[in-house]
Structure formats: structure tokens, C-alpha cells
Design an enzyme around this catalytic site. Structure first.
Site, PDB file in Angstrom:
ATOM      1  N   GLY A 188      21.366  40.367   2.087  1.00 29.23           N
ATOM      2  CA  GLY A 188      21.935  40.796   0.818  1.00 29.23           C
ATOM      3  C   GLY A 188      22.938  39.809   0.285  1.00 29.23           C
ATOM      4  O   GLY A 188      23.173  38.735   0.865  1.00 29.23           O
ATOM      5  N   ASN A 224      23.266  54.559  14.212  1.00 29.70           N
ATOM      6  CA  ASN A 224      22.518  53.644  15.078  1.00 29.70           C
ATOM      7  C   ASN A 224      23.270  52.344  15.323  1.00 29.70           C
ATOM      8  O   ASN A 224      23.284  51.809  16.441  1.00 29.70           O
ATOM      9  CB  ASN A 224      21.149  53.347  14.472  1.00 29.70           C
ATOM     10  CG  ASN A 224      20.220  54.544  14.516  1.00 29.70           C
ATOM     11  OD1 ASN A 224      20.361  55.426  15.365  1.00 29.70           O
ATOM     12  ND2 ASN A 224      19.261  54.589  13.598  1.00 29.70           N
ATOM     13  N   TYR A 252      25.621  56.964  -3.274  1.00 28.04           N
ATOM     14  CA  TYR A 252      26.312  55.801  -2.716  1.00 28.04           C
ATOM     15  C   TYR A 252      27.721  56.167  -2.278  1.00 28.04           C
ATOM     16  O   TYR A 252      28.141  55.857  -1.153  1.00 28.04           O
ATOM     17  CB  TYR A 252      26.350  54.678  -3.758  1.00 28.04           C
ATOM     18  CG  TYR A 252      27.000  53.400  -3.270  1.00 28.04           C
ATOM     19  CD1 TYR A 252      26.451  52.680  -2.216  1.00 28.04           C
ATOM     20  CD2 TYR A 252      28.155  52.902  -3.878  1.00 28.04           C
ATOM     21  CE1 TYR A 252      27.033  51.502  -1.774  1.00 28.04           C
ATOM     22  CE2 TYR A 252      28.740  51.729  -3.445  1.00 28.04           C
ATOM     23  CZ  TYR A 252      28.182  51.029  -2.389  1.00 28.04           C
ATOM     24  OH  TYR A 252      28.760  49.871  -1.948  1.00 28.04           O
TER      25      TYR A 252
END
Length: 321
Positions: free
Chosen positions: A19, A108, A154
Site C-alpha cells: 500500500g 491474527n 473504517y
């Protein structure tokens, strides 16, 4: 700044490493001598952001969705969790993926850091403050967030991520840090990602009207990506848990930003006003006292210089990037 380099990392895992901010982090860590494993599912990240890194010694790419699990062959000593759609165009297009990345994905990645006894850094956001009733915003402010509005996928993913990170540190002893990133800009942004700087730059270079929402008096505080990366690495090296604001405390209105970009781009574009999005914050400005006092960090790149670099990159890459 010496603070960011005062701790030598052997192997860093960067989720969302393809990103915008993540790719700059990968490069900075490689430059500092660390091996880097970049994890990305390319739902919003771009292969071209990391293509220059593929041939560098110590760089490994793992294509994976962190919400579905994460296996890394080499144990890391630093884990930077930057996986998440972050622009309005992306999280509105991928609402469930955004929530899963912020919840299941964060769990995770925390488990990876915990099992490896690694330092964990969560990329949170100024969006946790919502449409703030306090300006500037310091880390003690709880925010003013609409939990069911269009931006909520978000905002709430990041707020949950902060809560999960805090709980993991307190119950499992995981070495965690939360950085709240304010509006960051620079090379490798996508012209159509819905954020103000790339939108204005793309429009100015194409000679199109710059679309300013509302009356343009709403403010943002723009931090050049190199400064943001320095702040993130300084927080990682320091050992603080945070949250800590990383951003530029100088506010600019959207109208003044549009006019400045037109001037710096040498464009003849005009300003066109359009409807303001729902829940669009009226102000956004960080109080960075904590980062200054604890990290010795301050943004260095002035808006004019950062925007010149960004415009030059868009010109070279193509205004439609």
C-alpha cells in the site's frame, strides 16, 4: 532522526506492505538494514509500489489476506500491521473486507507478534476521533463517531483494532504500540482513491476543475509520507504503548489546499464546489505534544515542498495513476 534508528530490527513483517504508507515503510526498513516480509492481498495495494524492492536482498513478498490467517517462515522481531483499505473509495467499496481486516486480521497479526515475542505496531487513524468537538485532538480525546454512518466501517474497524491491541497487551503481555496517523500524502497515492491531495493533483494536471466539497472551509493537517514513516519507526523503537498521534499540526482549509495545488502545478484549473460527504469532519488537527516529548519527533517537510514532490511524482507516473 536518530530515535527511529536507535533500535536495530533484524526482520520486520509489514502487512499491507504494497500500500501507500506500507511500501514506504518497507523501503525505509530495508534501508536501515532489516530483512522485510511484505504481506498484501492486493485488494488495494499495488504491485508497482513494491516492484523496486523485489530484487533487494532481504525482501520477501507473501500474498495473503490477513483475515484468513498468516504464516511467516522466519520469526520477526517487529510486526507493523498496516493492512486495511484506508481511502474512502476503497472502504466504501469493500465494507465487509475492511471490518474483517480490522478485527480478524488484527487478531491474527497480534497472534503472530505474540508467538514471536515481537514488537507489534498497529496503524490506527485520526478517524477514531470522528467529527471532533475538540481541536486540536490529543490522545485523551474519545472522539465523536457515528457507528452506523457510511464511514463507520473504517472508523469502527480501527477503534476495535485499538481495543483488541490494548486487550492483547494487558492479558497476553504482547509488546504493542498504537500509532494514530493523520492525513498523510506523497508519492504512490492513487489519483482516484477519493482523498483530497491525489484528487486535486490529478485534476490540476489534467486541467479539470478541482472539486472542493461543501464551502471548502473544512480543515485537514497534511503530513508528508517520509515524516509519517519516521514517526512510526520512532514509536516502534521507543517501546511506548500509545496511542500516539503522528501527523502535522498545521491546518489548511480544503479551498486553500486546492488553490495551492493549482499554483504549484502551474495549472489553469478552476475550483468547482460539490456536495459535502456525509459525516465529513469539519476539522482535523493533531496535538503532537506526546510525539514531540517522548519520541523527539516533528514533521520536517513543509506543505509546499511535499506537494511539489507529490506533483512531480504524478507527472512522471501519469496523472491517471
Amino acid at each position: 532522526m536518530s530515535t527511529a534508528l536507535s533500535r536495530k530490527w533484524e526482520h520486520a513483517v509489514v502487512t499491507g506492505g504494497a500500500g501507500f504508507v506500507g511500501s514506504h515503510l518497507c523501503a525505509a526498513l530495508l534501508d536501515a538494514g532489516a530483512a522485510v516480509t511484505c504481506v498484501d492481498d492486493f485488494s488495494t495495494g499495488r504491485p508497482e509500489n513494491i516492484s523496486p524492492l523485489l530484487e533487494r536482498p532481504g525482501f520477501t513478498l507473501v500474498q495473503a489476506d490477513v483475515s484468513e490467517g498468516l504464516r511467516i517462515k522466519r520469526s520477526p522481531d517487529l510486526v507493523l500491521h498496516f493492512a486495511s483499505p484506508a481511502s474512502p473509495a476503497d472502504y466504501l467499496r469493500l465494507p465487509l473486507h475492511t471490518l474483517e481486516t480490522g478485527s480478524l486480521g488484527t487478531r491474527n497479526v497480534l497472534e503472530l507478534a505474540h508467538s514471536a515475542h515481537a514488537r507489534f505496531v498497529l496503524a490506527s487513524t485520526s478517524e477514531v476521533y470522528g467529527d471532533p468537538q475538540q481541536n486540536p485532538q490529543d490522545e485523551r480525546y474519545w472522539g465523536n463517531v457515528n457507528p452506523v454512518g457510511p464511514r463507520s466501517v473504517y472508523d469502527e474497524a480501527k477503534r476495535f483494532g485499538e481495543a483488541l491491541t490494548t486487550a492483547h497487551a494487558e492479558t497476553e503481555g504482547t509488546d504493542t504500540c498504537i500509532v494514530r496517523l493523520f492525513n498523510t500524502y506523497g508519492p504512490r497515492m492513487r489519483g482516484h482513491d477519493g482523498r483530497a491531495v491525489p484528487t486535486f493533483v490529478r485534476q490540476a494536471l489534467a486541467g479539470e476543475p478541482l472539486t472542493v466539497t461543501g464551502d471548502g472551509r473544512q480543515t485537514r493537517s497534511l503530513c508528508y509520507v517520509d515524516d509519517t514513516v519516521r514517526g512510526i519507526l520512532a514509536a516502534a523503537a521507543h517501546g511506548m504503548r500509545g496511542p500516539v498521534n503522528i501527523g502535522n499540526p498545521t491546518e489548511i482549509t480544503m479551498l486553500d489546499l486546492a488553490r495551492l495545488i493549482v499554483e504549484l502545478a502551474g495549472s489553469s484549473s478552476e475550483i468547482r464546489y460539490i456536495e459535502r460527504p456525509v459525516d465529513d469532519p469539519a476539522v482535523r488537527c493533531p496535538d503532537i505534544t506526546l510525539a514531540r516529548d517522548k519520541l523527539g519527533w516533528d514533521p520536517r517537510v513543509r506543505a509546499e515542498e511535499g506537494l511539489r514532490r507529490t506533483i512531480a511524482w504524478f507527472r512522471e507516473a501519469g496523472a491517471e495513476e
